[in-house]
Every structure is written in structure tokens, then in C-alpha cells.
Design a protein around this motif. Structure first.
Motif, short mmCIF file in Angstrom:
data_model
loop_
_atom_site.label_atom_id
_atom_site.label_comp_id
_atom_site.label_asym_id
_atom_site.label_seq_id
_atom_site.Cartn_x
_atom_site.Cartn_y
_atom_site.Cartn_z
N GLY A 120 26.47 -8.31 1.97
CA GLY A 120 25.77 -6.98 1.53
C GLY A 120 24.90 -7.42 0.21
O GLY A 120 24.38 -8.27 0.48
N TRP A 121 25.02 -6.25 -0.53
CA TRP A 121 24.00 -6.37 -1.85
C TRP A 121 24.62 -5.73 -3.27
O TRP A 121 25.91 -5.54 -3.06
N TYR A 122 24.09 -6.14 -4.20
CA TYR A 122 24.48 -5.86 -5.29
C TYR A 122 23.42 -5.19 -6.21
O TYR A 122 22.23 -5.26 -5.90
N SER A 123 23.83 -4.38 -7.15
CA SER A 123 22.91 -4.02 -8.24
C SER A 123 23.50 -3.56 -9.43
O SER A 123 24.67 -3.79 -9.42
N THR A 124 22.75 -2.93 -10.48
CA THR A 124 23.41 -2.74 -11.76
C THR A 124 23.05 -1.35 -11.89
O THR A 124 22.39 -0.70 -11.46
N GLY A 125 24.18 -0.48 -12.91
CA GLY A 125 24.06 0.62 -13.06
C GLY A 125 25.13 1.25 -13.37
O GLY A 125 26.16 0.73 -13.29
N SER A 126 25.11 2.54 -13.68
CA SER A 126 26.47 3.08 -14.14
C SER A 126 27.17 3.79 -12.79
O SER A 126 28.34 4.09 -12.76
N LEU A 139 19.71 -3.04 4.82
CA LEU A 139 20.16 -4.38 4.85
C LEU A 139 21.01 -4.08 6.31
O LEU A 139 21.74 -5.25 6.60
N MET A 140 21.15 -2.80 6.91
CA MET A 140 22.30 -2.74 7.96
C MET A 140 21.59 -3.36 9.19
O MET A 140 22.48 -4.05 10.17
N ASP A 141 20.34 -3.99 9.29
CA ASP A 141 20.11 -4.87 10.50
C ASP A 141 20.42 -6.51 10.33
O ASP A 141 20.27 -6.91 11.33
N ILE A 142 20.75 -6.63 9.01
CA ILE A 142 21.24 -8.09 9.07
C ILE A 142 22.98 -8.12 9.19
O ILE A 142 23.58 -9.05 9.63
N ASN A 143 23.36 -7.04 8.44
CA ASN A 143 24.98 -6.99 8.43
C ASN A 143 25.39 -5.47 8.82
O ASN A 143 24.88 -4.65 8.11
N GLU A 144 25.92 -5.13 9.95
CA GLU A 144 26.21 -3.71 10.45
C GLU A 144 26.92 -2.96 9.58
O GLU A 144 26.54 -1.61 9.48
#
Lengths: 267, 333
Positions: A120-126, A139-144
Motif C-alpha cells: 500500500g502507501w502512506y502519507s502525512t496529514g490529519s 496503486l490498485m494496479d500493483i495491489n488489488e
């Protein structure tokens, strides 16, 4: 928006990922802020700058930057274990993800950690935002079904809980239109012994060298703090149970999950 | 009383450390000043003084990555590179990354493969916003301590000729787990033929018998640097909060079981050393006038063996104490 997830997957997060994301964010933020000069007055100004940023942005300072990256790990059956992460290049204004960079990085990490793949992925924020769904879909084409790990970098001294949330995406029918929305999932912190020792070491900045006496003191302090925590948690439970008995607190089914390695200790 | 004195010493040490707790203004260490670094590179103050760099500052992230990578190798040596910058007489390590080579290959082969990976990785890192250069290399010595072997010394000497400033770091993941504290050492070699002005007193560590010759031959050719750690204010905050979820792991950790093989190895090594000491003792008796010098040497070897066995016992007692005794006391009704 964030109802709890129903996918039944258990998530395990390693502390390395948290430190990685925090480092990425600190790096980007410090490159954007004024370079520290040698005089004390301007370093005071820099610290004011940083303080303002962490308070959620005044108009005259830059708002805290968002960083993006990928998380990698292993999925065994229903358990998803997130081991590591790396940075990605994403332009939120044009909403374009640098594909070649992602692939390059993936290749490099595959050479050293052949068992891990993109989770998956990450990000910062509230909070998770609508625009995040765009990245998620990319990203769904790399991991469903990718994960979204969100870290809140605002330093709030009153906070008791780790400001990290893991979201999954689910297809819900809203107003007759099937849409993907983020749902929150719970996770546990998982670690290997070596990781735990080094996190402990850095967290409490224990002296590294030293005779057996300091070593013993260090280890006992660690165990003492852990037992103190256990004690306080049990007290809370006890107070609640007493309250239930007196009829003050509503009845609740309390599930106590004692996660010790009992098979190691023969009682 | 002993306990009061021990507590005061512990508090004193602790106090010294808490002064260094970072506040937001000290996050400036994360800022990479390209111009200043380039200038430093030009000046080369280390060229005249082989003992120029004295301290190393390692970031929390770099330490975590290196230890996890070293541990993941198990009993095989692993290696990687560190990125960072310099600051006066200190080398600052901001990040580390693993290299896809295993310890079984000879160093010559490893370098060729590793360079390609290194170039690719550095390029992607610069794009992603990590601007620092490679400033050293690290590798692991699983189970046999933090020091530089003969091959390591020659690799590092080569590095220090062509890739200055460069640092060598050694991590022992097995001893880290068994002792409960991070076993790490940072070294720089002296140039060929340089005699260090005084003998630095290094902390004693037990070396297994099959490596002790390699250690002894080269131990004068390099010196150790002081290591301190730093973390950002956000790291501090997150690690504090992490403790809320982490304390369970501390209680449920079992160092004794994880390291069974290593402890068995230690004990067999100790037995070998005892045998060797016994043989030496027998030889000195055979000689007609047993010179007093030999006897002193004998003492120091026996003393070393006692220290080694004491260390093994201490670690076992720690494990037993934390796991068996304390938990029994708490959970027995």
C-alpha cells in the motif's frame, strides 16, 4: 466516513515504518524552512518557524508539507505485516505519480528483501481526504486492495494514542452509486527482538557502554516501566468492573486479550 | 547503602542524557547544506590529521535500519552503506541502506556488484529528497563482536584513500539480542605505517578463539570513535506514544530462547579457551626456570576467561530474572 473495516484482515505494523515516515517528513520540512544560520537570534526565529508549522500553519508560514511513499511487507493468509517503507514522488497538483521511480525503487528493494512486496502507501496529514482516493486507485494496479497508512505529524502533548491510522478501501453503495471509500482498520504493533532493543535504546537514550551494573539497571528499568503500565491498565479495568457492580457504568462485554508468550513460561 | 549509591549514579547519568533531549529548533540537524558540505570537501582537514574525526552521531532511523538488516541475516554477515554528512570533527549518519551482497563472497566481487546498486539507489534517493552523500559502510559480525578483521581493515584503508570522508561501522546483532543492548562500533583506520601517539583504552569484549588471531594482528591499525544518537522532535513524540502499545512486547520478550544456539557456542568457546590456558600452564611447568613473565601472561589469560564466563552468566541471569522470576511473582495467585 471512517466506519470500521469488515474485511477480517489483521494488520501488524513494525516501528521501523513509523520512524521511516517521521524521518521523511522531518527531512522535507527542514529543507523547506529557513536554513539555520550561526547567530542565536535567527536560530530562535527558525525555532519559532518550526513551532508555528507544527501548530497547524499560520498564514505567513508554509503549511506543513505532505509526503508520500510506499509500504512493503508480507501477507500470509489473513495477516498483513508491514515491515518497511520507501519514498515516492507524487505531485498533488497534477495528481501524477512517478511510475518509473516507483518501479525502480521496487526493483532495488526486491534485491535486498526478496520476500516483501508492495502492500500500500502512506502519507502525512490529519485526516484522510477525498483527493487521497486518487492515489489509492493509482496503486490498485500493483495491489488489488492496497492499504493507506496515515501519520499525523502534529505534535500534541495531550495525545495519548499513536497518531497512525490504517485505512482500507471498500466498495459501498452510496445514493445508488457504488463508490470506493476509506474505512478504518485496527492494527497491532509487531516487532522482532532486535528491533525492540534498538527502539528502546533510542527512545530512552540509554547509555550504550558500561559495566554490568548499568546494564542491569537499564534492563530492570525497562521491565519496571512495562509492569507499571500493566498495573495501571489493570487498575482501570478494575475500577470499571466495580462501577459495573454498583450499577454506575453500563454493562459491557470486556474482552481481555493477554498477549504473552505463555508457551514459553511453564507454570 | 549500595542501592542508594547505584540509584544516584543512574540518575546522574540519566540527567546528563535528558539535557540532550531535542526540541524543535534542533531539528536543524536534518537540514542539508550543500554549499557548506562542498566547501568542507574541498578543504580536507582530515588529510593532515589521521585522528581528525572523533565522534559519530547516528540517527534513530539509521540505527534501526542497520540493526534490523543485520539481524535479518541471521548468522551470515551482511553489509550496507550509510548516508550522511560531516560537522567539524563529527561524522553524522542520517540514513542507511542494505546492499544485496552476502558475506560469503570475497570483497573484490562484492564491490563491483554493490557499486551498481549504490549508484541506482543514490540516484533515486536524491530524487526523493534525500540529498546526503554516502559517508560510510556498515557490516555485521554475528556473534563475534564489534571489531575490524584483516579484510575489513584493508577495505577501509582503501576507502579512506579514495572516498574520504568514510567511516566503518560494525554491528553484532546476536550479542545485541542476548545482552539486551545495542552492540555497535564505529572505526577509522590509520594510514599505512602511522603509529598512534598513545594506546587508547578500549572496552574489553570477548572474542571467540577462532577469530582472536585476526583481531590481535590488526587491532592497532584502527581506532574507535564515540557514538551518540539523535532523533527528531517528531521521532521523540512518536516513540513516546509507541511505548503505550509496546510495553506488552517488553514483558513478553524471551531472549533466552531466541539465542539458544549462540549461548551454546559461547560456552563451547569458553571451554576451548580453558583447555588452551591449561596447556599453557602445563608447558610453563615443564620449563626448568619458568620465567616470571610467562606467569603474568598466564594470569591475564585466566582473568580474561573469568571475565568471559562472568558475562555469559550475567546475561543468563538477566533472562531468567526477567522472564521466570518476575512474571511468576506477578501472575501467581
Amino acid at each position: 466516513m471512517a466506519s470500521s473495516s469488515s474485511s477480517g484482515l489483521t494488520f501488524k505494523l513494525h516501528p521501523l515504518v513509523i520512524v521511516n515516515i517521521s524521518d521523511h517528513y522531518t527531512r522535507v520540512k527542514s529543507q523547506l524552512s529557513l536554513p539555520p544560520s550561526l547567530t542565536s537570534t535567527s536560530s530562535a526565529a527558525t525555532s519559532n518557524n518550526n513551532n508555528n508549522n507544527s501548530n497547524g500553519g499560520e498564514n505567513n508560514q508554509n503549511p506543513p508539507p505532505r509526503v508520500y511513499g510506499c509500504v512493503i511487507g508480507v501477507q500470509r493468509g489473513r495477516t498483513v505485516e508491514i515491515f518497511n517503507s520507501f519514498e515516492l514522488i507524487y505531485d498533488p497538483s497534477t495528481r501524477s505519480l512517478d511510475r518509473s521511480f516507483l518501479e525502480k525503487k521496487q526493483e532495488l528493494y526486491k534485491k535486498v528483501f526478496p520476500h516483501f512486496y508492495v502492500l500500500g502507501w502512506y502519507s502525512t496529514g490529519s485526516d484522510a481526504q477525498e483527493s487521497d482516493m486518487h492515489f489509492h486507485k493509482a496503486l490498485m494496479d500493483i495491489n488489488e486492495s492496497p492499504l493507506y497508512v496515515l501519520l499525523n505529524p502534529a505534535i500534541n502533548p495531550a495525545q495519548k494514542d499513536l497518531p497512525v491510522t490504517i485505512y482500507e478501501s471498500e466498495l459501498h453503495v452510496i445514493d445508488g452509486v457504488p463508490q470506493l471509500i476509506f474505512v478504518r482498520s485496527s492494527y497491532t504493533i509487531e516487532t522482532v527482538e532486535a528491533e525492540r532493543i534498538s527502539v528502546d535504546h533510542v527512545a530512552h537514550l540509554k547509555p550504550s557502554g558500561g559495566s554490568a551494573a548499568t546494564q542491569l539497571a537499564a534492563q530492570l528499568t525497562g521491565i519496571h516501566s512495562a509492569i507499571k503500565m500493566l498495573n495501571s491498565r489493570i487498575r482501570v479495568l478494575h475500577q470499571y468492573l466495580v462501577g459495573m457492580q454498583k450499577g454506575i457504568c453500563p454493562f459491557l462485554v470486556i474482552v481481555v486479550q493477554i498477549k504473552f508468550s505463555w508457551n514459553y513460561v511453564n507454570i | 547503602m549500595d542501592s542508594a549509591i547505584a540509584q544516584k549514579t543512574w540518575e546522574l547519568e540519566n540527567n546528563i542524557l535528558t539535557v540532550e533531549t531535542p526540541d524543535p529548533s534542533s531539528d536543524s540537524i536534518f537540514y542539508y547544506d550543500e554549499a557548506a558540505q562542498a566547501k568542507f570537501q574541498q578543504e580536507k582537514p582530515w588529510a593532515n590529521d589521521p585522528h581528525y574525526f572523533k565522534r559519530v552521531k547516528i540517527s534513530a532511523l539509521a540505527l534501526l535500519k542497520m540493526v534490523v538488516h543485520a539481524r535479518s541475516g541471521g548468522t551470515i554477515e551482511v553489509m550496507g552503506l550509510m548516508q550522511g554528512k560531516t560537522d567539524g570533527d563529527a561524522i553524522i549518519v542520517m540514513d542507511a541502506f542494505a546492499l544485496p551482497v552476502e558475506g560469503t563472497e570475497t570483497r573484490v566481487n562484492a564491490q563491483a556488484d554493490a557499486y551498481e546498486y549504490m549508484v541506482d539507489y543514490s540516484q533515486t534517493n536524491k530524487q526523493a529528497g534525500r540529498l546526503e552523500n554516502v559517508v560510510g559502510w556498515y557490516h555485521s559480525h554475528p556473534g563475534y563482536g564489534c571489531w575490524l578483521s584483516g579484510i575489513d581493515v584493508s577495505t577501509q584503508m582503501l576507502n579512506q584513500q579514495f572516498q574520504e570522508p568514510f567511516l566503518a561501522v560494525v554491528i553484532d546483532p546476536t550479542r545485541t539480542v542476548s545482552a539486551g543492548k545495542v552492540e555497535i562500533g564505529a572505526f577509522r583506520t590509520y594510514p599505512e605505517g602511522y603509529k598512534p601517539p598513545d594506546d587508547p583504552i578500549s572496552e574489553y569484549q570477548t572474542i571467540p578463539l577462532n577469530k582472536i588471531e585476526d583481531f590481535g594482528v590488526h587491532c592497532k591499525q584502527y581506532y574507535a570513535l564515540d557514538i551518540t544518537y539523535f532523533k527528531s522532535s517528531l521521532d521523540c513524540h512518536l516513540l513516546d506514544l509507541l511505548w503505550n502499545k509496546y510495553w506488552v512486547n517488553t514483558l513478553s520478550s524471551s531472549p533466552l530462547l531466541g539465542n539458544g544456539d549462540y549461548v551454546a557456542g559461547q560456552i563451547s568457546d569458553l571451554a576451548e579457551k580453558l583447555e588452551q590456558a591449561e596447556n599453557q600452564l602445563a608447558h610453563s611447568r615443564i620449563g626448568p626456570l619458568g620465567p616470571p613473565r610467562k606467569k603474568l601472561q598466564e594470569e591475564s589469560q585466566l582473568a580474561k576467561i573469568t571475565r568471559d564466563s562472568a558475562k555469559i552468566t550475567v546475561e543468563q541471569v538477566h533472562g531468567l530474572m526477567s522472564q521466570v522470576t518476575l512474571l511468576f511473582q506477578i501472575f501467581r495467585t
